[in-house]
Design an enzyme around this catalytic site. Structure first.
Site, PDB file in Angstrom:
ATOM      1  N   GLU A 268      -3.226  -8.937   8.110  1.00  0.00           N
ATOM      2  CA  GLU A 268      -2.655  -8.323   9.306  1.00  0.00           C
ATOM      3  C   GLU A 268      -3.160  -6.898   9.379  1.00  0.00           C
ATOM      4  O   GLU A 268      -3.002  -6.146   8.417  1.00  0.00           O
ATOM      5  CB  GLU A 268      -1.134  -8.262   9.136  1.00  0.00           C
TER       6      GLU A 268
ATOM      7  N   ASP B 160       9.817  -0.174  12.124  1.00  0.00           N
ATOM      8  CA  ASP B 160       9.258   0.193  10.832  1.00  0.00           C
ATOM      9  C   ASP B 160      10.108   1.215  10.099  1.00  0.00           C
ATOM     10  O   ASP B 160      10.658   2.134  10.695  1.00  0.00           O
ATOM     11  CB  ASP B 160       7.843   0.756  11.010  1.00  0.00           C
TER      12      ASP B 160
END
Lengths: 276, 389
Positions: free
Chosen positions: A49, A60
């Protein structure tokens, strides 16, 4: 998209966990990228990824937020993403992860087509709820890009079934309530019913657990849910910041790739349909 | 409740938040039809909040402008010193109805943080507020007020350390604690249903203006003006007037003069996704959200409520930007002419309203929403005056 799907399926068919490491695209890391991706592949990664930084990464935690901030400070642009997809994609099947806005800014179709042309097989958008995914699914289909959708402990198995039917590449199962990175142990939520729901609705679609998978123990715990693999992001990012030797990267991924989940007692693993 | 305004709005959020957003919408839909809930909301608006707020004829400011009459909707007199109370009360009651014992909020100027902290105290809910470090420094009195009201204030040290980053931090907290926590979002921004919900709770401003205009001068105003950051006092002012003939003007923060785009997302942004909504966003050529600049912390935001985005496109509301110096000028006008210290946010709207009044005849009426009081801004204003602004 074919290659991406095939890579994940073949790991699964061999009974190994699918391990997908996450790397933040950063202009300053361009020169070392090929070496790192080779090391990840040698360690047993099935795919990769690549994260394109966004200024407001709400899903995040501190590690990846800081990594995104650094990458933007270094002047990382969409053209760097395409460039690094080309480098990485030649070594491992590659998915791109970024937030909705950088893709929308280029237009759904043209943004996705540019990713596909660079060699990306899949796109992962953490702030794309299922309700908003319709136009993205269509655009990804016409760009021949697998749009990976998310499931999470907060949602019902029924909703997971709907999402799994529309997800391509794999289903990204968030391990817990929270953002990416360390903060709490992964797998504290009971993921098994969600994994079962996905396998029931889309038997061929691998389920990968992400958020908080950082070592062998957390990988074992994630795989115990019956998931097909794990995504490792923040923990790898923390190591890369320390400028590790190649062998250290290989070893790190290998410890995770060697993890096996023991299915909870009395729960049979769902049978997976083979592709005709 | 509308999920979209034209193409704008929606809910671009991680899956983890979807059930909470669904629950919030369902709870509000049920509560608004529940006479007991409505009665409590009305009672507390009146007895705790001080509503209705007056509509004041600014005689001296009108004389100074030399044109249309200028009337001020006195939201600065609401409990806590700003319109933010209206929404904090409504959502606080919803949080209690959902059985969530903890409130979190973001704040820019600190007004929403203060409103949430006082509602948290009044309803017995634990309250934590996220505030950018830059804003904490320039709005210190509000930080102290929040703490005295029993709220925990978390400094946000990432990004531009202003409102946008405070919202990021609050969203991350919500993702982790969504089962026990209600995110009391302070503006008409964010994922559905927040823009609709906040507009519902703030629409009391516009409804009162319409009623008080008829009582005070026997007609509707000719023009209503409000400042727009996220846009909650503006949507509260405008929404009840959308189907009337009242002309509507939204004023964004233009920032310092010369080059900067300020925080004027409707004037200088383009559509994109920020904090869960598709709306106008100030962004760079890479689709990264731009840093903003404004003398007023409360307008210093790169996005705007999605309903405003649609009202801009449809042409029903006109949006313009006023620079920092205009706001500081209007601050002094109102202080000297009317003895009122306005917050710097509505000072932008007052500056524009005076300009509009000048162009209009003495038979017309301009209503400005004075969304908050200026005590919090004394340091900023005095500093600017010393520098010769």
């Amino acid at each position: 998209m074919e290659r991406f799907d095939a890579a994940l399926r073949s790991a699964r068919a061999l009974g190994r966990p699918v391990v997908v490491p996450y790397l933040m695209v950063d202009r300053r890391r361009r020169s070392g990228l090929a070496g790192v991706v080779d090391a990840l592949a040698r360690g047993g990664a099935s795919a990769l990824e690549l994260g394109f930084p966004f200024s407001d990464p709400i899903a995040d935690g501190p590690t990846l937020e800081a990594a995104a901030g650094r990458a933007l400070d270094h002047g990382t642009r969409w053209s760097d993403l395409l460039d690094q997809v080309r480098v990485a994609g030649a070594r491992l099947p590659t998915a791109v992860m970024t937030y909705a806005n950088p893709v929308l800014y280029r237009g759904l179709r043209s943004g996705m087509k540019s990713l596909r042309r660079a060699g990306a097989g899949a796109l992962i958008v953490p702030d794309l709820s299922f309700e908003e995914a319709g136009p993205w699914i269509h655009a990804a289909h016409s760009a021949d890009l697998a749009l990976v959708l998310f499931a999470a402990p907060a949602i019902s198995p029924r909703r997971v079934e709907h999402i799994a039917r529309r997800s391509r590449g794999f289903l990204y199962l968030v391990s817990r309530y929270g953002t990416t990175g360390r903060e709490r142990p992964a797998g504290s939520a009971d993921l098994a019913p969600l994994v079962r729901a996905s396998h029931r609705a889309a038997p061929e679609l691998p389920v990968l657990v992400g958020f908080g998978v950082r070592d062998r123990a957390s990988a074992v715990q994630a795989l115990a849910s019956g998931a097909d693999g794990v995504i490792v992001g923040s923990a790898l990012e923390e190591r890369l910041e320390l400028r590790p030797r190649t062998t250290q990267i290989v070893r790190f991924i290998r410890t995770i790739a060697s993890a096996r989940g023991t299915p909870p007692a009395g729960v049979a693993r769902p049978r997976r349909a083979r592709r005709p | 409740m509308p999920r979209r305004y034209g193409p704008y709005g929606g809910a671009f959020v991680p899956e983890t938040l979807v059930p909470a957003l669904v629950e919030l919408e369902r709870t509000w839909t049920e509560a608004r039809a529940d006479p007991a809930f409505r009665a409590e909301l009305t009672l507390l608006s009146r007895t705790l909040g001080g509503r209705p707020t007056p509509l004041y004829f600014a005689r001296n400011l009108t004389r100074r402008a030399g044109g249309a009459e200028i009337w001020l909707k006195r939201e600065d007199l609401v409990h806590g010193g700003a319109h933010k109370f209206n929404n904090a009360l409504g959502q606080g009651l919803l949080a209690r109805r959902m059985g969530k014992p903890r409130l979190i909020a973001e704040t820019g100027a600190g007004q929403h943080g203060v409103a949430t902290a006082s509602i948290g105290a009044a309803l017995g809910l634990e309250t934590e507020v996220y505030m950018g470090e830059v804003d904490m420094a320039r709005q210190r009195p509000n930080v102290e007020r929040m703490r005295l009201l029993g709220a925990k204030v978390h400094p946000v040290t990432t990004g531009s350390r202003t409102l946008k980053d405070a919202i990021n931090a609050a969203l991350r907290d919500w993702i982790a604690n969504v089962r026990t926590t209600h995110y009391l979002l302070g503006s008409a921004v964010g994922p559905h249903p927040f823009p609709s919900l906040v507009a519902d709770f703030q629409s009391v401003i516009g409804r009162e203006i319409l009623r008080q205009s008829r009582q005070s001068f026997g007609a509707l105003p000719d023009l209503a003006v409000a400042c727009v950051g996220g846009g909650s006092n503006a949507i509260g002012t405008f929404r009840p007037m959308l189907r009337t003939k009242v002309a509507l003007l939204g004023i964004e923060a233009g920032g310092p003069r010369g080059g900067s785009r300020g925080a004027a997302s409707l004037s200088h942004g383009r559509p994109g996704v920020l904090h869960g909504a598709y709306t106008y966003v100030l962004q760079n050529r890479e689709g990264q959200v731009a840093d903003t600049e404004s003398v007023s912390a409360g307008l210093d935001y790169a996005g705007v409520g999605p309903e405003h985005a649609w009202l801009r496109d449809s042409g029903r509301v006109t949006y313009r930007a006023v620079h920092d110096d205009g706001a500081l000028t209007a601050f002094r006008w109102l202080a000297e002419e009317e003895g009122i210290l306005p917050a710097l946010e509505p000072a932008h709207a007052i500056y524009a309203a005076v300009g509009e009044a000048r162009r209009r005849s003495g038979r017309e009426r301009v209503v400005v929403t004075l969304s908050g009081r200026g005590d919090k801004d004394l340091e900023v204003v005095l500093g600017a005056l010393r520098r010769g602004a």
